[in-house]
Motif scaffolding. Structure first.
Motif, PDB file in Angstrom:
ATOM      1  N   ILE A  80       0.840  -1.196   0.000  1.00  0.00           N
ATOM      2  CA  ILE A  80       0.000   0.000   0.000  1.00  0.00           C
ATOM      3  C   ILE A  80       0.875   1.245   0.000  1.00  0.00           C
ATOM      4  CG2 ILE A  80      -1.806   1.263   1.235  1.00  0.00           C
ATOM      5  CD1 ILE A  80      -2.652  -1.466   0.013  1.00  0.00           C
ATOM      6  N   SER A  81       1.875   1.251   0.879  1.00  0.00           N
ATOM      7  CA  SER A  81       2.710   2.437   1.012  1.00  0.00           C
ATOM      8  C   SER A  81       3.480   2.725  -0.277  1.00  0.00           C
ATOM      9  CB  SER A  81       3.652   2.254   2.202  1.00  0.00           C
ATOM     10  OG  SER A  81       4.901   2.812   1.959  1.00  0.00           O
ATOM     11  N   ASN A  82       3.901   1.682  -0.981  1.00  0.00           N
ATOM     12  CA  ASN A  82       4.629   1.900  -2.236  1.00  0.00           C
ATOM     13  C   ASN A  82       3.707   2.265  -3.393  1.00  0.00           C
ATOM     14  OD1 ASN A  82       6.962   1.327  -0.951  1.00  0.00           O
ATOM     15  ND2 ASN A  82       7.519  -0.449  -2.169  1.00  0.00           N
ATOM     16  N   SER A  83       2.408   2.178  -3.158  1.00  0.00           N
ATOM     17  CA  SER A  83       1.501   2.415  -4.280  1.00  0.00           C
ATOM     18  C   SER A  83       1.168   3.897  -4.457  1.00  0.00           C
ATOM     19  CB  SER A  83       0.209   1.615  -4.097  1.00  0.00           C
ATOM     20  OG  SER A  83      -0.654   2.293  -3.215  1.00  0.00           O
ATOM     21  N   TYR A  84       1.702   4.766  -3.576  1.00  0.00           N
ATOM     22  CA  TYR A  84       1.470   6.202  -3.756  1.00  0.00           C
ATOM     23  C   TYR A  84       2.265   6.679  -4.959  1.00  0.00           C
ATOM     24  CZ  TYR A  84      -0.695   6.559   0.857  1.00  0.00           C
ATOM     25  OH  TYR A  84      -1.523   6.419   1.926  1.00  0.00           O
ATOM     26  N   LEU A  93      -3.340   1.563  -4.695  1.00  0.00           N
ATOM     27  CA  LEU A  93      -3.856   0.295  -4.157  1.00  0.00           C
ATOM     28  C   LEU A  93      -4.578   0.531  -2.842  1.00  0.00           C
ATOM     29  CD1 LEU A  93      -0.826  -2.138  -4.719  1.00  0.00           C
ATOM     30  CD2 LEU A  93      -2.825  -1.834  -6.188  1.00  0.00           C
ATOM     31  N   GLU A  94      -5.623  -0.221  -2.646  1.00  0.00           N
ATOM     32  CA  GLU A  94      -6.416  -0.090  -1.421  1.00  0.00           C
ATOM     33  C   GLU A  94      -6.590  -1.497  -0.851  1.00  0.00           C
ATOM     34  OE1 GLU A  94      -7.560   2.819   0.688  1.00  0.00           O
ATOM     35  OE2 GLU A  94      -8.199   3.401  -1.329  1.00  0.00           O
ATOM     36  N   TYR A  95      -6.365  -1.619   0.459  1.00  0.00           N
ATOM     37  CA  TYR A  95      -6.504  -2.950   1.069  1.00  0.00           C
ATOM     38  C   TYR A  95      -7.788  -3.026   1.879  1.00  0.00           C
ATOM     39  CZ  TYR A  95      -5.511  -7.050   3.971  1.00  0.00           C
ATOM     40  OH  TYR A  95      -5.579  -8.263   4.598  1.00  0.00           O
ATOM     41  N   ASP A  96      -8.538  -4.067   1.657  1.00  0.00           N
ATOM     42  CA  ASP A  96      -9.748  -4.314   2.438  1.00  0.00           C
ATOM     43  C   ASP A  96      -9.458  -5.460   3.397  1.00  0.00           C
ATOM     44  OD1 ASP A  96     -12.156  -5.140   3.462  1.00  0.00           O
ATOM     45  OD2 ASP A  96     -13.281  -4.651   1.629  1.00  0.00           O
ATOM     46  N   ALA A  97      -9.251  -5.112   4.667  1.00  0.00           N
ATOM     47  CA  ALA A  97      -8.810  -6.131   5.631  1.00  0.00           C
ATOM     48  C   ALA A  97      -9.884  -7.191   5.857  1.00  0.00           C
ATOM     49  CB  ALA A  97      -8.443  -5.465   6.952  1.00  0.00           C
ATOM     50  N   LYS A 112     -12.248  -8.373   3.755  1.00  0.00           N
ATOM     51  CA  LYS A 112     -12.342  -9.346   2.665  1.00  0.00           C
ATOM     52  C   LYS A 112     -10.981  -9.910   2.304  1.00  0.00           C
ATOM     53  CE  LYS A 112     -16.258  -7.118   0.351  1.00  0.00           C
ATOM     54  NZ  LYS A 112     -16.347  -6.028  -0.625  1.00  0.00           N
ATOM     55  N   ASP A 113      -9.911  -9.291   2.830  1.00  0.00           N
ATOM     56  CA  ASP A 113      -8.544  -9.685   2.516  1.00  0.00           C
ATOM     57  C   ASP A 113      -8.277  -9.589   1.010  1.00  0.00           C
ATOM     58  OD1 ASP A 113      -5.984 -10.442   3.079  1.00  0.00           O
ATOM     59  OD2 ASP A 113      -6.409 -12.600   3.087  1.00  0.00           O
ATOM     60  N   ILE A 114      -8.676  -8.469   0.438  1.00  0.00           N
ATOM     61  CA  ILE A 114      -8.363  -8.260  -0.978  1.00  0.00           C
ATOM     62  C   ILE A 114      -7.742  -6.880  -1.168  1.00  0.00           C
ATOM     63  CG2 ILE A 114     -10.115  -9.782  -1.965  1.00  0.00           C
ATOM     64  CD1 ILE A 114     -11.790  -7.201  -2.435  1.00  0.00           C
ATOM     65  N   ILE A 115      -6.995  -6.750  -2.253  1.00  0.00           N
ATOM     66  CA  ILE A 115      -6.429  -5.452  -2.619  1.00  0.00           C
ATOM     67  C   ILE A 115      -7.063  -5.024  -3.935  1.00  0.00           C
ATOM     68  CG2 ILE A 115      -4.338  -4.333  -3.501  1.00  0.00           C
ATOM     69  CD1 ILE A 115      -2.770  -5.700  -1.364  1.00  0.00           C
ATOM     70  N   THR A 116      -7.477  -3.754  -3.991  1.00  0.00           N
ATOM     71  CA  THR A 116      -8.087  -3.236  -5.212  1.00  0.00           C
ATOM     72  C   THR A 116      -7.197  -2.150  -5.798  1.00  0.00           C
ATOM     73  OG1 THR A 116     -10.160  -3.516  -4.052  1.00  0.00           O
ATOM     74  CG2 THR A 116     -10.261  -2.418  -6.185  1.00  0.00           C
ATOM     75  N   ASN A 117      -7.006  -2.203  -7.101  1.00  0.00           N
ATOM     76  CA  ASN A 117      -6.303  -1.128  -7.777  1.00  0.00           C
ATOM     77  C   ASN A 117      -7.312  -0.036  -8.068  1.00  0.00           C
ATOM     78  OD1 ASN A 117      -5.177   0.582  -9.783  1.00  0.00           O
ATOM     79  ND2 ASN A 117      -3.686  -1.016 -10.258  1.00  0.00           N
ATOM     80  N   GLY A 121      -9.379  -0.821 -11.208  1.00  0.00           N
ATOM     81  CA  GLY A 121     -10.459  -1.622 -10.658  1.00  0.00           C
ATOM     82  C   GLY A 121     -10.116  -3.085 -10.505  1.00  0.00           C
ATOM     83  N   GLU A 122      -8.895  -3.445 -10.898  1.00  0.00           N
ATOM     84  CA  GLU A 122      -8.444  -4.847 -10.776  1.00  0.00           C
ATOM     85  C   GLU A 122      -8.432  -5.272  -9.302  1.00  0.00           C
ATOM     86  OE1 GLU A 122      -7.368  -7.958 -13.054  1.00  0.00           O
ATOM     87  OE2 GLU A 122      -6.276  -6.248 -13.888  1.00  0.00           O
ATOM     88  N   ILE A 123      -8.860  -6.526  -9.060  1.00  0.00           N
ATOM     89  CA  ILE A 123      -8.900  -7.025  -7.678  1.00  0.00           C
ATOM     90  C   ILE A 123      -7.858  -8.130  -7.501  1.00  0.00           C
ATOM     91  CG2 ILE A 123     -10.311  -8.319  -6.027  1.00  0.00           C
ATOM     92  CD1 ILE A 123     -12.706  -6.766  -7.080  1.00  0.00           C
ATOM     93  N   TYR A 124      -7.128  -8.047  -6.416  1.00  0.00           N
ATOM     94  CA  TYR A 124      -6.086  -9.041  -6.131  1.00  0.00           C
ATOM     95  C   TYR A 124      -6.475  -9.824  -4.889  1.00  0.00           C
ATOM     96  CZ  TYR A 124      -3.418  -6.086  -9.316  1.00  0.00           C
ATOM     97  OH  TYR A 124      -2.987  -5.373 -10.400  1.00  0.00           O
ATOM     98  N   ARG A 125      -6.379 -11.142  -4.990  1.00  0.00           N
ATOM     99  CA  ARG A 125      -6.717 -11.993  -3.851  1.00  0.00           C
ATOM    100  C   ARG A 125      -5.497 -12.810  -3.450  1.00  0.00           C
ATOM    101  NH1 ARG A 125     -11.091 -12.087  -7.182  1.00  0.00           N
ATOM    102  NH2 ARG A 125     -12.996 -11.334  -6.203  1.00  0.00           N
ATOM    103  N   PRO A 126      -5.402 -13.161  -2.173  1.00  0.00           N
ATOM    104  CA  PRO A 126      -4.245 -13.959  -1.746  1.00  0.00           C
ATOM    105  C   PRO A 126      -4.321 -15.373  -2.323  1.00  0.00           C
ATOM    106  CG  PRO A 126      -5.780 -13.664   0.068  1.00  0.00           C
ATOM    107  CD  PRO A 126      -6.298 -12.829  -1.063  1.00  0.00           C
TER     108      PRO A 126
END
Lengths: 401, 301, 512
Positions: free
Chosen positions: C108-112, C218-222, C224-229, C233-238
């Protein structure tokens, strides 16, 4: 009973004793920057930072690390709080470091990117993000022993002709000395024959496009066999460049790190481009050195300040040039009289302009060993270049895929 | 004293043929072996006097002869050779003595006492040190990083931590060497001492240890050499702090050759050759113990 | 009453050492626990209790001698081995170093990213007089002054601030501006602080007095445990290998450390690159280890016997010189040997007047490795044998001599068996050591020349460990510690089984 009581008493007594000796030292002040470099650059970095440290009151601590371990140490020690704020190293570390989350991106407000040679900034970018501030550029070039070859060969054919003449006269043992099995030093010859490692796309390196056995190289492969057969390239060369230093080889391919030795040897030399092969440029790898900011830096703010106010200045880059013998990455530093006056660097730089930055993607690590094996097999006559490079190409494709 | 030695000592002068038969060939074998042992060192030495440091030049007298490499290691504040030297010798000596002490104690127990878990211990010692060491350094790093949070004085940069970790390897091959040696000391000797009322400690210190001096000397030397040359662990523990004054020879010298393409083998060779001196001196000193072994002790005991 | 006897100094020493240990533990354990190092705290307590018990008891005599060594062995040899074993079941490798929490923070921090090319603004760091929270008071190019907070941003009336001569903010009503030194004092907090700039944009501190306008990609949704660009709008799952992956297969870097079961072992066993040359490599590994032990032992033993003569005056000097090869750093010796084997200008070919391709011919390369190990390993055996020979009972040898036994008979029937008997475990250990003698191969031949027939991955002099490590450290994206640990583990399993078998076979176990 007495014995036990004594034990308890002594326990208490020594507890006090021990505890006084083991107090935790206080945390370092945040008005400091901790930099990791290898031994060669350490004095330069320290000296070039001294004036800034004095004027800002920020302590610059330069710590010498083993070059070979620095990258892995930053990855493992950084997250444990044992890492530095800044690490000085080559750009091809960036992929592994960034992939491991060890680096802090350098945003566009932090340094003025336009002040740097564009290719050096590109070299420090990984997946579109900048992860370092470049300070110098290095590449290999052709070292000519003027006693054996008064002029630099303009074409590869000319280079081969010089070798044929010297060989017939018995005055040289090797034509072009390149460490056996070392792909880095062989790259100019390899690219001149039409080979490449990764193809380049608009967004960076194309990992699926492996050119170790490209069509063009396949067509030229027998030429490489021929170079070893004629003795132009030698199967017994190594990093010592013994033949060249003994005056028994007219040419060698090496970089600025050997300049000191070359000057000490007393050989009358000149630095020139590795000549093109049948019109195809012999491109060297370009290595860019720079300052990278650790993700786990304790003093990020001071470290950022350091990168802006020290590394991104002409004075610093010229100072580093004076001790490091490499072309600065800062445009205005390249124009500095001290830099311009050095004809060796002009020669390195001129040749470097045709080079390709070494891929900084982590996949590059998978290429070296198979690629090197191919050169070794050809040198030893164990396989034709066609067979050896096809094998290497197949193996790398498997490893990368 | 046993009789053979006395007989030889009594003879005043040997005839030439007898000298050849008894000693001459031994000198020959020794000189041959020494030539083999020193042969590569000649090239290292020649590289150390080569200003260009060409190890593979294979010229007895280098073209560019000079003392540059020695100057590079002697006057370089970034590379304080003599401090590294002192660190290496001090740490190695301390470690060698500690290894010997721990090993001798454990081997005494393993050789002289029949306790539960003895065979398991012996086998464990044998098997566990077969584990490839290259990766255990990762584990030790993690361990030290955790200790570093709580007890920084016993962590990175502390020679004490280094010695303690080395001591963890004391129960290894060394313990087996010593145990094998203790086993050859007849148990009758300590049985009779026990009858005379000696405690286990007295037997250990007054009887077993003096008899085992040759083996102890060997262990000290082996551990000393091992620590002098140890690179991986020492560089992790002492190299993290970044103070060049913390390093040992093996770790410090490595810095001359760890450049990507520019490896300075000249100063490295110079430094490494000088590092062999304490090893030789220590062995010269220890040899009086190596030969003062069982027989000398047995007459006393 | 205590009486001073000759034993008293020793008892005092013992009490002092035990006291020191106990107090150290009492001091250290709370600190360890407070830092969450439960395993270490537990081990400290365990070790201290065991030592106290053994040394204060009158009975545990054997324990007094062996326990300190065993406790150290557990901590610094067995524990690292077990840890390596554990690593073999994880994905610990380049890109998978951090724990999940940190990895996501880094992502998240590197996504700025800079919101525009020129998005650096002058700003002051301040604290809100009411809430005490940190704010940035930013001067936008438009002249507008923005107060950026954690949750919101607001415009500050121009009249609320005064400017200094250089145009920077000098004071602001309702806020306490931080001086440079005050900022440095909390710079670890401030450097990671991202505050709202409005329009889903953020400000981060670039330097004292400068902030940058950034967007967060990037945004993290704790939950749902997913990251959204936020851009695409791309969604990343573990996934189960410790990475955030999108549906199209794109992987975010860095990933994190996680356990992967038998995956690493599976890779070693199933991967054709490991399997194809395995038989050849294993065969050579066994031969190599065996021949090294055999040659170095005989050379060392014979030398030890030869030099073990009372009238040989020079023996002390001889011995001291003979151990020098053992004292040389491996990197240097191996490099020197490599130079000596050089086909064209190497001294060995020059002396024997040949042009043998020492390091590129399979057979010669093997010979070269063995010769070099003979040089490097004999001093060790020589030392051990010199020690062991002192233990030979001279009565037995004398008796044999009196009986008229020939010197060769004495050697083969008496001296050799006696020394072998006491050194068997040592020879087994030495065999195991050479079985994994990575440096002997890696530094001299690098495993080469390569076996082209089996795909060119292994070399003719490669032993199991050199060949598998090379694959592990050039596989994946870089260093694959998980894979390397699995390889170590398998290597260890093979050699341990052989050794224990050989050990039982040699009957040493019955006599030990």
């Amino acid at each position: 009973m007495t014995r036990k009581r004594l034990g308890v008493l002594s326990a208490i007594a020594t507890a006090a004793l021990v505890m006084t000796g083991l107090t935790v030292p206080s945390q370092a002040s945040t008005k400091s920057v901790l930099i990791w470099t290898d031994q060669q650059r350490s004095t330069g970095v320290r000296d070039a930072s001294a004036a800034w440290a004095k004027s800002t009151g920020i302590t610059v601590t330069v710590v010498v690390k083993d070059f070979g371990k620095m990258r892995d140490d930053l990855i493992t020690a950084g997250p444990k709080g044992l890492g530095p704020d800044i690490v000085v190293g080559p750009h091809d570390w960036v992929g592994q470091l960034a992939a491991s989350g060890a680096l802090q991106p350098i945003t566009s407000a932090q340094i003025n990117r336009a002040a740097f040679v564009e290719s050096t900034i590109k070299a420090f970018q990984y997946k579109g993000t900048l992860y370092g501030v470049p300070y110098n550029v290095e590449n290999v070039a052709l070292f000519v022993n003027k006693k054996l070859s008064p002029t630099a060969p303009a074409t590869f054919a000319e280079l081969e002709a010089t070798w044929a003449k010297l060989k017939a006269a018995g005055t040289a043992n090797v034509g072009l000395e390149i460490p056996k099995g070392d792909p880095y030093h062989h790259t100019p010859v390899f690219t001149a024959l039409g080979g490449y490692v990764f193809g380049q796309g608009p967004t960076g390196w194309r990992v699926n496009d492996i050119g170790l056995y490209s069509k063009e190289f396949a067509a030229n492969a027998s030429k490489l066999d021929g170079m070893f057969a004629s003795g132009l390239l030698s199967k017994s060369s190594n990093y010592d460049f013994v033949q060249w230093f003994n005056g028994k080889a007219p040419f060698m391919v090496t970089g600025p790190w050997n300049l000191e030795k070359v000057q000490k040897s007393g050989i009358d030399y000149m630095i020139a481009p590795v000549p093109a092969y049948a019109g195809k440029t012999a491109q060297p790898w370009i290595g860019v050195n720079g300052f990278m900011l650790s993700k786990f830096a304790k003093n990020k703010l001071t470290a950022q300040k350091y990168l802006r106010e020290v590394v991104s200045t002409s004075d610093f880059q010229v100072a580093m040039f004076k001790i490091g013998d490499r072309m600065p990455a800062f445009k205005s530093a390249q124009a500095d009289p001290a830099v311009v006056a050095s004809k060796d660097f002009a020669a390195f730089g001129a040749y470097g302009a045709s080079g390709i930055p070494m891929p900084n993607i982590p996949q590059m690590d998978k290429v070296w060993s198979d690629w090197g094996n191919a050169f070794t097999a050809v040198a030893d006559g164990k396989a034709t270049a066609a067979a050896a490079f096809k094998l290497a190409s197949d193996n790398v494709k498997k490893a990368v895929g | 004293m046993t009789t053979i030695e006395q007989v030889i000592v009594k003879e005043k002068r040997m005839t030439t043929s007898r000298w050849l038969r008894v000693l001459g060939w031994r000198h020959l074998v020794a000189i041959f072996s020494i030539s083999f042992a020193l042969f590569p060192l000649v090239w290292m030495a020649s590289a150390s006097f080569d200003q260009l440091g060409l190890v593979s030049a294979q010229k007895l007298i280098p073209d560019n002869i000079g003392l540059d490499n020695y100057r590079k290691i002697f006057n370089n504040p970034e590379a304080p050779y003599f401090i590294w030297y002192r660190n290496a010798v001090v740490i190695s000596l301390a470690n060698a003595l500690l290894q010997m002490a721990i090993g001798a104690c454990a081997s005494y127990a393993l050789s002289r006492f029949r306790f539960q878990g003895r065979k398991v211990t012996l086998l464990t010692i044998l098997v566990v040190q077969m584990f490839p060491q290259l990766l255990s350094v990762t584990a030790l790093f993690v361990l030290l990083a955790e200790i570093n949070q709580s007890i920084p004085t016993l962590s990175f940069g502390s020679p004490l931590a280094l010695i303690i970790i080395f001591a963890g390897g004391a129960l290894g091959v060394n313990a087996w060497i010593l145990k094998g040696f203790f086993d050859t000391i007849p148990t009758e000797i300590d049985e009779s001492a026990k009858v005379d009322g000696a405690s286990h400690a007295q037997i250990f210190f007054k009887i077993i240890l003096p008899l085992a001096l040759p083996a102890l000397a060997v262990i000290v030397l082996l551990s000393f050499i091992g620590t002098m040359n140890e690179f991986v662990l020492t560089s992790v523990i002492m190299g993290v702090t970044g103070d060049p004054n913390d390093l040992t020879l093996a770790v410090g010298l490595q810095r001359f050759i760890d450049g990507q393409y520019d490896q300075q083998w000249g100063p490295f060779a110079a430094g490494a050759l000088l590092a062999a001196i304490p090893v030789m001196l220590l062995f010269l000193f220890l040899q009086k113990y190596v030969v003062s072994g069982l027989t000398a002790g047995a007459t006393k005991g | 009453m205590l009486k001073w006897t000759h034993k008293s100094p020793w008892i005092l020493l013992k009490i002092f050492l035990l006291g020191a240990l106990n107090s150290f533990t009492i001091w250290a354990v709370p600190i360890l626990i407070s830092n969450g190092s439960y395993v270490f705290a537990g081990y400290f307590i365990f070790a201290t209790v065991v030592i106290d018990y053994v040394f204060l008891s009158k009975k545990r005599v054997a324990g007094k001698y062996i326990i300190p060594g065993v406790l150290l062995l557990i901590a610094f040899t067995i524990y690292p081995a077990l840890f390596t074993g554990y690593i073999a079941f994880t994905n610990y490798s380049t890109g998978h170093i951090l724990n999940k929490e940190t990895a996501i923070e880094v992502l998240i921090s590197n996504s700025y990213q800079s919101a525009a090319d020129d998005s650096a603004y002058p700003a002051r760091v301040a604290t809100d007089n009411l809430t005490g929270e940190y704010v940035f008071i930013v001067q936008r190019p438009t002249g507008e002054i923005t107060v950026a907070r954690k949750e919101s941003s607001a415009t500050l009336p121009r009249s609320d601030v005064t400017l200094a001569e250089d145009g920077t903010i000098d004071s602001a009503i309702g806020f306490k501006l931080l001086s440079e030194d005050e900022i440095f004092a909390v710079s670890d907090v401030l450097s990671e602080l991202s505050l709202q700039a409005g329009n889903d944009e953020f400000f981060k501190l670039v330097d004292i007095g400068i902030v940058e306008r950034l967007i967060k990609t990037l945004e993290y949704d704790a939950e749902k445990d997913i990251i959204t660009n936020t851009q695409t709008g791309e969604i990343y799952r573990p996934n189960d290998r410790g990475s955030m992956v999108s549906d199209s297969g794109e992987e975010l870097e860095p990933g994190w450390q996680s356990t992967v079961g038998l995956y690493n072992f599976q890779r070693v066993i199933e991967d054709e690159r490991y399997r194809a040359p395995m038989v050849q490599v294993l065969t050579w590994t066994f031969i190599f280890a065996f021949l090294v032990v055999l040659t170095t032992f005989f050379a060392g033993f014979l030398l030890a016997l030869t030099l073990n003569h009372p009238k040989l005056k020079a023996k002390r000097i001889y011995r001291s010189i003979l151990i020098v090869p053992y004292a040389m750093p491996g990197v240097l010796s191996m490099l020197t040997w490599r130079g000596m084997y050089n086909e064209d200008n190497g001294i060995i070919n020059r002396i024997i007047g040949s042009e043998l391709p020492w390091l590129s011919d399979p057979t010669l390369a093997k010979a070269a490795v063995l010769i070099t190990q003979l040089w490097a390993g004999t001093p060790y055996m020589f030392l051990i044998c010199t020690g062991a020979i002192q233990a030979l009972s001279s009565e037995v040898i004398e008796a044999a001599q009196v009986d008229g036994a020939s010197p060769s008979k004495i050697f083969w029937k008496i001296k050799l068996p006696l020394v072998l008997y006491s050194l068997t475990p040592l020879l087994i250990a030495s065999y195991a050591y050479n079985f994994s003698n990575f440096n002997a191969i890696f530094l001299l031949t690098g495993g080469g020349p390569q076996i082209i027939e089996s795909g060119g991955i292994a070399g003719h002099t490669d032993i199991l460990i050199s060949y598998t490590y090379r694959l592990a450290f050039t596989a994946g994206k870089g260093n694959d510690y998980g894979l390397a640990s699995a390889v170590s583990f398998l290597n260890f399993a093979i050699i341990a089984i052989i050794s224990v078998y050989g050990f039982r076979k040699s009957k040493s176990v019955e006599n030990m």
